[in-house]
Each structure stands twice: as C-alpha cells, then as structure tokens.
Design a protein around this motif. Structure first.
Motif, PDB file in Angstrom:
ATOM      1  N   ARG A 268       1.366  -1.506   0.388  1.00  0.00           N
ATOM      2  CA  ARG A 268       0.189   0.158   0.042  1.00  0.00           C
ATOM      3  C   ARG A 268       0.902   1.154   0.291  1.00  0.00           C
ATOM      4  NH1 ARG A 268      -4.729   2.308   0.886  1.00  0.00           N
ATOM      5  NH2 ARG A 268      -4.503   4.134   2.629  1.00  0.00           N
ATOM      6  N   GLY A 269       2.075   1.072   0.882  1.00  0.00           N
ATOM      7  CA  GLY A 269       2.168   2.165   0.735  1.00  0.00           C
ATOM      8  C   GLY A 269       3.240   3.130  -0.739  1.00  0.00           C
ATOM      9  N   ARG A 270       4.103   2.131  -1.374  1.00  0.00           N
ATOM     10  CA  ARG A 270       4.439   2.714  -2.253  1.00  0.00           C
ATOM     11  C   ARG A 270       3.920   2.127  -3.233  1.00  0.00           C
ATOM     12  NH1 ARG A 270       8.477   5.112  -4.919  1.00  0.00           N
ATOM     13  NH2 ARG A 270       7.048   6.444  -5.048  1.00  0.00           N
ATOM     14  N   PHE A 271       2.725   1.045  -3.504  1.00  0.00           N
ATOM     15  CA  PHE A 271       2.128   1.375  -4.856  1.00  0.00           C
ATOM     16  C   PHE A 271       0.892   1.866  -4.881  1.00  0.00           C
ATOM     17  CE2 PHE A 271       4.750  -2.267  -4.891  1.00  0.00           C
ATOM     18  CZ  PHE A 271       6.682  -1.495  -5.678  1.00  0.00           C
ATOM     19  N   TYR A 272      -0.221   2.290  -3.527  1.00  0.00           N
ATOM     20  CA  TYR A 272      -0.903   2.701  -4.131  1.00  0.00           C
ATOM     21  C   TYR A 272      -1.204   4.354  -4.879  1.00  0.00           C
ATOM     22  CZ  TYR A 272      -4.398   5.913  -1.957  1.00  0.00           C
ATOM     23  OH  TYR A 272      -5.167   7.125  -1.703  1.00  0.00           O
ATOM     24  N   ASN A 273      -2.035   4.425  -5.201  1.00  0.00           N
ATOM     25  CA  ASN A 273      -1.523   5.130  -6.320  1.00  0.00           C
ATOM     26  C   ASN A 273      -0.822   5.724  -7.695  1.00  0.00           C
ATOM     27  OD1 ASN A 273      -2.801   7.656  -7.583  1.00  0.00           O
ATOM     28  ND2 ASN A 273      -2.041   9.500  -5.911  1.00  0.00           N
ATOM     29  N   CYS A 274      -0.343   4.259  -7.606  1.00  0.00           N
ATOM     30  CA  CYS A 274       0.733   4.025  -8.341  1.00  0.00           C
ATOM     31  C   CYS A 274       2.126   4.860  -8.602  1.00  0.00           C
ATOM     32  CB  CYS A 274       0.424   4.662 -10.359  1.00  0.00           C
ATOM     33  SG  CYS A 274       1.684   3.853 -11.682  1.00  0.00           S
ATOM     34  N   GLY A 275       2.580   5.090  -6.417  1.00  0.00           N
ATOM     35  CA  GLY A 275       3.838   5.560  -6.077  1.00  0.00           C
ATOM     36  C   GLY A 275       3.813   6.984  -6.562  1.00  0.00           C
ATOM     37  N   GLY A 318      -2.999   1.849 -11.877  1.00  0.00           N
ATOM     38  CA  GLY A 318      -3.299   2.562 -12.821  1.00  0.00           C
ATOM     39  C   GLY A 318      -2.260   2.205 -13.550  1.00  0.00           C
ATOM     40  N   PRO A 319      -2.281   4.004 -14.492  1.00  0.00           N
ATOM     41  CA  PRO A 319      -0.174   4.243 -15.192  1.00  0.00           C
ATOM     42  C   PRO A 319      -0.842   5.365 -14.059  1.00  0.00           C
ATOM     43  CG  PRO A 319      -2.863   5.206 -15.812  1.00  0.00           C
ATOM     44  CD  PRO A 319      -3.527   4.475 -14.700  1.00  0.00           C
ATOM     45  N   LEU A 320       0.742   6.324 -14.589  1.00  0.00           N
ATOM     46  CA  LEU A 320       1.109   7.103 -13.708  1.00  0.00           C
ATOM     47  C   LEU A 320       0.544   8.249 -14.270  1.00  0.00           C
ATOM     48  CD1 LEU A 320       4.569   5.770 -14.250  1.00  0.00           C
ATOM     49  CD2 LEU A 320       4.652   7.739 -12.889  1.00  0.00           C
ATOM     50  N   LEU A 329      10.843   8.584 -14.645  1.00  0.00           N
ATOM     51  CA  LEU A 329      10.874   7.385 -13.700  1.00  0.00           C
ATOM     52  C   LEU A 329      11.993   6.828 -14.454  1.00  0.00           C
ATOM     53  CD1 LEU A 329      10.015   5.621 -11.412  1.00  0.00           C
ATOM     54  CD2 LEU A 329       8.010   5.286 -12.720  1.00  0.00           C
ATOM     55  N   VAL A 330      11.815   6.713 -15.907  1.00  0.00           N
ATOM     56  CA  VAL A 330      12.256   5.781 -17.004  1.00  0.00           C
ATOM     57  C   VAL A 330      14.228   5.895 -16.494  1.00  0.00           C
ATOM     58  CG1 VAL A 330      12.961   5.343 -18.991  1.00  0.00           C
ATOM     59  CG2 VAL A 330      10.626   4.778 -17.794  1.00  0.00           C
ATOM     60  N   VAL A 381      11.731   9.478  -5.875  1.00  0.00           N
ATOM     61  CA  VAL A 381      11.524   8.678  -6.906  1.00  0.00           C
ATOM     62  C   VAL A 381       9.943   8.762  -6.997  1.00  0.00           C
ATOM     63  CG1 VAL A 381      10.908   6.502  -7.949  1.00  0.00           C
ATOM     64  CG2 VAL A 381      12.992   7.345  -6.772  1.00  0.00           C
ATOM     65  N   PHE A 382       8.902   9.088  -7.606  1.00  0.00           N
ATOM     66  CA  PHE A 382       7.418   9.691  -8.026  1.00  0.00           C
ATOM     67  C   PHE A 382       6.760   8.681  -8.686  1.00  0.00           C
ATOM     68  CE2 PHE A 382       3.675  12.293  -7.529  1.00  0.00           C
ATOM     69  CZ  PHE A 382       4.131  12.856  -5.967  1.00  0.00           C
ATOM     70  N   GLY A 383       6.668   6.825  -8.447  1.00  0.00           N
ATOM     71  CA  GLY A 383       5.975   6.838  -9.440  1.00  0.00           C
ATOM     72  C   GLY A 383       6.042   5.320  -8.644  1.00  0.00           C
ATOM     73  N   PRO A 384       5.471   3.714  -9.742  1.00  0.00           N
ATOM     74  CA  PRO A 384       5.822   3.224  -8.393  1.00  0.00           C
ATOM     75  C   PRO A 384       7.375   1.632  -8.385  1.00  0.00           C
ATOM     76  CG  PRO A 384       4.959   2.314 -10.703  1.00  0.00           C
ATOM     77  CD  PRO A 384       4.917   3.567 -10.577  1.00  0.00           C
ATOM     78  N   VAL A 385       8.003   2.011  -8.136  1.00  0.00           N
ATOM     79  CA  VAL A 385       9.774   1.888  -8.118  1.00  0.00           C
ATOM     80  C   VAL A 385      10.608   2.263  -6.609  1.00  0.00           C
ATOM     81  CG1 VAL A 385      12.406   2.400  -8.558  1.00  0.00           C
ATOM     82  CG2 VAL A 385      10.252   2.152 -10.716  1.00  0.00           C
ATOM     83  N   LEU A 386      10.831   0.733  -5.962  1.00  0.00           N
ATOM     84  CA  LEU A 386      10.858   0.661  -4.868  1.00  0.00           C
ATOM     85  C   LEU A 386      12.749   0.149  -4.641  1.00  0.00           C
ATOM     86  CD1 LEU A 386      10.579   1.650  -1.074  1.00  0.00           C
ATOM     87  CD2 LEU A 386       9.756  -1.210  -1.476  1.00  0.00           C
ATOM     88  N   PRO A 387      13.442   1.294  -3.996  1.00  0.00           N
ATOM     89  CA  PRO A 387      15.377   0.879  -3.993  1.00  0.00           C
ATOM     90  C   PRO A 387      14.753   0.361  -2.412  1.00  0.00           C
ATOM     91  CG  PRO A 387      14.293   3.377  -3.641  1.00  0.00           C
ATOM     92  CD  PRO A 387      13.475   2.826  -3.754  1.00  0.00           C
ATOM     93  N   ILE A 388      15.885  -0.745  -2.592  1.00  0.00           N
ATOM     94  CA  ILE A 388      15.717  -0.986  -0.775  1.00  0.00           C
ATOM     95  C   ILE A 388      17.073  -1.127  -0.840  1.00  0.00           C
ATOM     96  CG2 ILE A 388      14.994  -3.166   0.575  1.00  0.00           C
ATOM     97  CD1 ILE A 388      13.072  -4.333  -1.743  1.00  0.00           C
ATOM     98  N   ALA A 389      17.368  -1.401   0.401  1.00  0.00           N
ATOM     99  CA  ALA A 389      19.275  -1.581   1.136  1.00  0.00           C
ATOM    100  C   ALA A 389      18.339  -2.438   2.405  1.00  0.00           C
ATOM    101  CB  ALA A 389      19.530  -0.489   1.084  1.00  0.00           C
ATOM    102  N   THR A 390      19.503  -2.876   2.747  1.00  0.00           N
ATOM    103  CA  THR A 390      20.114  -4.380   4.388  1.00  0.00           C
ATOM    104  C   THR A 390      21.051  -3.497   5.020  1.00  0.00           C
ATOM    105  OG1 THR A 390      21.854  -5.156   3.878  1.00  0.00           O
ATOM    106  CG2 THR A 390      19.003  -5.855   2.741  1.00  0.00           C
TER     107      THR A 390
END
Ligand code: NAD
Length: 477
Positions: A268-275, A318-320, A329-330, A381-390
């Motif tokens: 929900r936190g990242r992909f709601y409203n296409c990010g 949905g789309p951006l 984003l690209v 990053v204003f779209g459905p892309v999530l960067p992850i780090a440990t």
C-alpha cells in the motif's frame, strides 16, 4: 468544464481551452479553460468583494455549507470517482476513497467550526485582554494532480471555515474533479466569490497567485523547485506561506517485525496511486537477518499487482498520470542500471501488450542492494519503483533514513517499545508511523521538516494557518 469566478461558470477571457487526457488510454476526457493572468485577477477581485460578508458570518454557518456539500459529495462518490480515475489514472476504488476522504475533511472542519473561539484573560494592571483569531483575507491555493480532491479539501476546509475567501488553481492534468467539487460547494450554498477556481498553466495563473499583492496567503502543494519559485514570487508582498513539497520517506523493517504485515505496508505504502504520493514509501531499509525472507514475500506480492486501466475490474494499479512523470521515472531507473546501482528483481520496464497502448504504464519494480549514494535514494522517486537496502542494526537504519534532504514521513516496523521510543524521537520527519505508513487522517497535522516544506495542513492547527491573532487590551474607565 468552465472556470468558477464570482459564482458564474465562464470561459477564459481568451476563449482558449486545453484538453485533459486519460493517462490509461490517451483519450480526451474533457476540456478546461486556458486562463491567464487577467482571468486570475478577476477571480481575485471577486474574492475581495465576497470577503466582508463571508468573514462576518458565524463560523458555524460557514461550516454548515461545507457539511451539506460533503453529504452531496458522498451521494455522488461513484460518479466523481469515475471522473477522477479518467483524468488521474488511479483505480476506481482508490478514487472513490479519495472522494470520500474529501467529504471527511469538510465534515471535520464543520465540526471544528462550532468551537472557533478566541481567548480572554483579566491581566492585573492591564485590564481585560482578548486574543481574537481573524481570517487573513484572500487566500490562494495551488494544487498538484496526484491527490487533487484530498489536497483541495486540505486547503479549502480550514480556509473557508476560518472566514477567508479563496482562489484555487488545479493542476493541468487533473482539473475536472476539482471543478465538479466546486460546483457541488456552490450548489450547497457557498456565496459567489467565496471560492473561485481558475484553470491554466502554472507559469501564468500559478505565478499570478504567488505574485498578486491582494492575496495574503498562498498554500502550495507540489515539487520543491516550484515551491521555491512560489516563495520568491510571494516575498515582495510578504505573504504567509504553506509549502507542502516532495518527500523520500524511509521505511525501516526491524528483525522482530511481523513480516506479512510489513509486506502489506509496502504494497500500500509504495504502490497505492501508482507510487505517486508525497508520503509514499520511497526507501526501504530492512534488517539483514530477515532480508531474504522479507524480499521473497514482497516480490511474490508485488508480482500479484494487476496493472491496467483503473476502470477495469481487478486492476490494482493504474498508469502514471503524465508523460514527464513517466520519463523522469525511466531516467532514474536507467541511471541506476547504467551505474550498476542495485539489482532489479522484478519490473524495471513498461508492461507489454495491446492493453497498454498509449497509456503511461510502468510495472511495479523492486531494486535490491541499492547503495546509499544512488539517485534512487537521493532524488524523489515518484512512481512504482522501490529501492531497497539492508542494514545491520538500528544505528545504521536511523543514519541512512535521516541521510536525506527530505523529511516528510517515515515509518518503523517493530514490536519493541524501546525501538519505538528511540525512532519516534530520532527520525527526522514531520510524520512518523509505527507499523503503518501513508495514513493521514484529517484530525492530525500533516507536513514536512527539512526540504519537505513549511507549515502544516490538517488538524486544529490548520485553522491557525489561515488566521492571524489580533490582541485587544481593554481598560475600563
Ligand atoms: P508541480 O510543482 O509541478 O505542480 C504543482 C502545481 O503548481 C500545479 O498546479 C502547477 O500548475 C503549479 N505550478 C507550476 N509552476 C508554477 C509556478 N511557477 N508558480 C506557481 N504555480 C506553479 O508538482 P506536481 O508534479 O503537480 O506534483 C508532484 C509533487 O508534489 C511531488 O514532488 C510530490 O511529492 C509533491 N506533493 C507533496 C505533497 C505534500 O503534501 N507534501 C502532497 C502531494 C504532492
């Protein structure tokens, strides 16, 4: 649509219009007047003329009009939600939620209107002192396209209940829902000139809101660069400002977290409203000891997201909203790819197939092992892309979470009260969530620290942002 000036629905003075497109299909959804500075100036004149009567009303009577409008908005939530989906792109369920959220905000400010009072003290040696809260006058609202109904509500709710009149400019790619909501407010009894809605480019209509000296306050939501320009334009007239700007919210998942709950928090936190939400989860820091399990679950859930036209059954993303947003984003994903900043484990491209034709679609994307100096962490990053780090422990998590020029929201996922006590103290953010993210009820303040903005919306405090104090000292003879 037409623009609302002084209670009348008009064309722009130039007679020109611009088309609003459906971001899922490219089809034209409607048209709006292409206004310029002159249109805005006549709206300001109307707002100025309406101010004396509106500000003299009992606050409860002002609030009641908002309350009646809220009832009508709820009654028509499906129709309004469909319009929002058509111009903005979000799935219909999210759009109807947003419309209901607009109604919640109006109802909340109606409830507060009954309690609007000043302060009184009998100060020995000075006499009777009153502190009244007075409306500021004409206020300007400039709003973005990502949550147009909610953000319109955040601005008009407190501004109008407090007795101000307003000139509002929606974004070019999502003006139609704002127009309909204004129509409902007018139908609920809002007097002519109290709320004026002017559509057109930010560079002309938006700038005139910032510059026009008759406007005493500007409440702006949008990108940091635009916000800075608004602040510069508003400076000569020393206007009051609320700036709600970008964010790059971190989410910290500790080793004792409920993994399934935290995974749903990311979905929900990242992909709601296409990010495309200012307080979306934009950086994920997960403890190394649980990272494999967490990322495996997350990836499985992300791959269940159904991308498509938000009006279609079963579509969950949905789309951006617009071409520049998709291009940006690209560019960010390509830059990370070229510099070898992390590994794309799912998504990373537009979906293929004829259903996606002319739409601004991008697949939900997870990128792991992202270094802290990546563009994916330093830029919003204003779209459905999530960067992850440990991260290995809380010290590292907090250091990396706070290593950002933004400070809008942040969340931590844990069962430990010690961790909760520490992170709520140390996270540099205007909003800190624990075992949740993104939720913004109208009852509590919303806004950012650092470069995420100035001022707060929502809550009782928002009424203070649309009023100023007048101190009166009375010595009786
Ligand atoms: P944007 O800054 O491009 O546009 C916002 C509004 O400003 C639009 O109505 C636009 O027409 C207008 N505008 C453009 N140039 C202007 C100028 N020179 N003077 C006055 N007005 C001008 O932002 P956007 O792309 O529509 O929205 C996305 C951004 O908004 C993201 O950065 C997001 O994080 C941010 N945002 C912040 C919050 C918050 O509350 N903090 C909420 C939602 C979105």
């Amino acid at each position: 649509m037409k623009v609302l000036i002084n209670g009348e629905w008009r064309d722009s003075l130039s007679g020109k219009m611009f088309a609003v497109h459906n971001p899922a299909t490219g089809d034209v959804v409607g048209e709006a007047p292409l206004c310029g500075e002159d249109d805005l100036r006549s709206a300001v004149e109307a707002a100025g003329e309406a101010f004396a009567d509106w500000s003299a009303k009992n606050p409860r009577d002002r609030g009641k009009i908002l309350f009646f409008a809220a009832e009508e908005v709820r009654r028509r939530n499906r129709e309004l939600g469909s319009l929002l989906t058509a111009e903005q792109g979000k799935p219909i369920r999210e759009a109807v939620d947003e419309i209901n959220g607009f109604a919640n905000i109006l109802e909340y400010y109606y409830a507060l209107s009954a309690g609007e009072r000043g302060e009184y003290q009998n100060l020995r040696g000075y006499g009777h002192t009153l502190v009244e809260r007075r409306p500021l006058g004409i206020c300007g609202a400039i709003i973005p396209w990502n949550m147009p109904a909610i953000i319109m509500g955040w601005k008009i709710g407190p501004a109008l209940v407090a007795g101000n009149t307003m000139v509002l400019k929606p974004a070019r790619t999502a003006p139609l829902t704002c127009g309909k909501l204004a129509e409902i407010l007018a139908g609920a009894g809002l007097p002519p000139g109290v709320l004026n809605v002017v559509t057109g480019p930010g560079e002309t209509v938006g700038r005139e809101i910032a510059r026009n000296p008759a406007i005493r306050k500007v409440s702006f939501t949008g990108e940091g660069g635009t916000g800075r320009q608004v602040a510069l334009d508003a400076a000569p007239a020393l206007k009051q400002l609320t700036l709600e700007l970008g964010g790059s919210d971190p989410m910290i998942v500790c080793d004792d977290a409920d993994i399934r709950m935290a995974v749903e928090g990311v979905i929900r936190g990242r992909f709601y409203n296409c990010g495309q939400t200012c307080t979306a989860v934009k950086r994920l820091y997960v403890y190394e000891s649980i990272a494999d399990e967490f990322i495996r679950h997350l990836r499985a859930r992300v791959e269940e997201i159904v991308v498509g036209n938000g009006m279609e059954r079963g579509v969950s993303m949905g789309p951006l909203n617009n071409r520049p947003g998709l291009d940006r984003l690209v560019r960010q994903v390509d830059a990370a790819r070229e510099r070898d900043e992390g590994e794309i484990i799912t998504g990373g491209r537009a979906p293929e197939g004829k259903n996606y034709g002319r739409g601004f679609f991008f697949l939900p994307t997870l990128i792991t092992r992202v270094p802290q100096d990546s563009v994916l962490f330093s830029e919003e990053v204003f779209g459905p892309v999530l960067p992850i780090a440990t991260v290995t422990d809380l010290d590292e998590a907090l250091e990396r979470a706070n290593d950002s020029r933004y400070g809008l929201g942040a969340s931590v996922w844990t069962r430990s009260t010690d961790v909760i006590a520490r992170v709520t103290r140390e996270l540099e953010a205007g909003i800190v969530w624990v075992n949740q993210h993104l939720r913004t009820p109208p009852e509590v303040p919303f806004g950012g620290t650092k470069e995420s903005g100035i001022g707060r919306e929502n809550g009782r405090r928002a009424l203070d942002e649309y009023t100023e104090e007048k101190t009166v000292l009375i010595r009786l003879q």
